[in-house]
Design an enzyme around this catalytic site. Sequence first.
Site, short mmCIF file in Angstrom:
data_model
loop_
_atom_site.label_atom_id
_atom_site.label_comp_id
_atom_site.label_asym_id
_atom_site.label_seq_id
_atom_site.Cartn_x
_atom_site.Cartn_y
_atom_site.Cartn_z
N GLY A 117 0.66 -0.90 -0.19
CA GLY A 117 0.38 -0.21 -0.20
C GLY A 117 1.24 1.47 0.12
N GLY A 165 0.44 4.53 -0.53
CA GLY A 165 0.06 5.70 -1.42
C GLY A 165 0.80 5.99 -0.42
N GLY A 218 1.72 5.08 3.43
CA GLY A 218 2.74 3.29 3.53
C GLY A 218 4.22 4.42 2.35
CG ASN A 249 -8.20 5.29 8.39
OD1 ASN A 249 -8.05 6.08 9.15
ND2 ASN A 249 -7.88 6.01 7.11
CE LYS A 292 -6.58 8.53 12.07
NZ LYS A 292 -5.71 7.22 11.61
CG ASN A 344 -10.23 8.33 10.82
OD1 ASN A 344 -9.55 9.24 10.90
ND2 ASN A 344 -9.38 6.77 11.26
CD GLU A 373 -10.12 3.15 4.00
OE1 GLU A 373 -9.24 2.05 3.83
OE2 GLU A 373 -10.23 4.30 4.58
#
Length: 315
Positions: free
Chosen positions: A22, A24, A27, A116, A198, A202, A281
Amino acid sequence: MPLKSVSSVDIPSELGRVAIIGAGAVGCYYGGRLAQHGHDVHFLMRSDYEVVSEKGLHITSPLGDVQLPVKAHQTTTDIGPCDLVIIAMKVTSNAALLDLLPPLLHANTALLTLQNGLGNEEFLAEHFGGERVLGGLCFVCINRTAPGEINHIAQGRINLGEHTRAPLPRTRQIAAEFQRSQIDCQVMESLAAARWQKLVWNIPFNGLSIAAGGMDTEAILANPAQETRVRELMAEIIQTAASLGHTLPENLIETMVKNTRTMAAYKPSSLIDYLEGREVELEAIWGQPIRQAAVAGLSMPLVQALHDELKARLS
């Protein structure tokens, strides 16, 4: 169980051989920091492969800008067995891990998900064994602005924990190596509690940024009605977490709102996915907490309403 390397005599890093799945913003940023500080890091690259192979990674950051030559690969078979696999891909692509991860595994490979939402550790445990699995919560303002280009804006802490158990020697070893690599990393006694903490940020900010038609964090907090909704959502999440046995820090709402004001016009990752036409997501961040609460006989009407708004907008 401490991390063990299949060829430790050739690798000075205490982490051994590291794979980033990953590549992106998250990462590349955290993998780049590890590579910058001498760790043996291998990146699975798709669209960025040619650019990164030729030019490396470029990270702009308040901690200092860096241009890094890195080890980029197009398949996990090319990478081969690793000691630590860091998973930073979108949760919506988790099914691909069933094919991506096996070539990276040996008997002691640890799997660290930086994804996430809820349910990621459970997914990895089901398919690859719970003893391998750790989770990390990233508190960072970061964007990928172009192939191989990462813009780190602020923060960067990772809260690290073991799946369903207390920290092990390997947990503290990984945290120590992250800290040595300019990554603020704190070991959590309860990963589940850290996950819910978190979500307090989020769920409202990622969700309202989309539901409001593309508002960044600065615009959300500049709108009194939106700020009120942020605070009400946060309170419901904190209350639900407490009912599930996860007591979160006092003054968490004030702390998170205050910290978010310092981010200026920051676009949360879910908003960027939405604006760029990628899958959001939805279930991991909004649906799964509602379902976990329901199993315990609890309801989350404010989060449910936001989930329904997002589902309608994304359909």
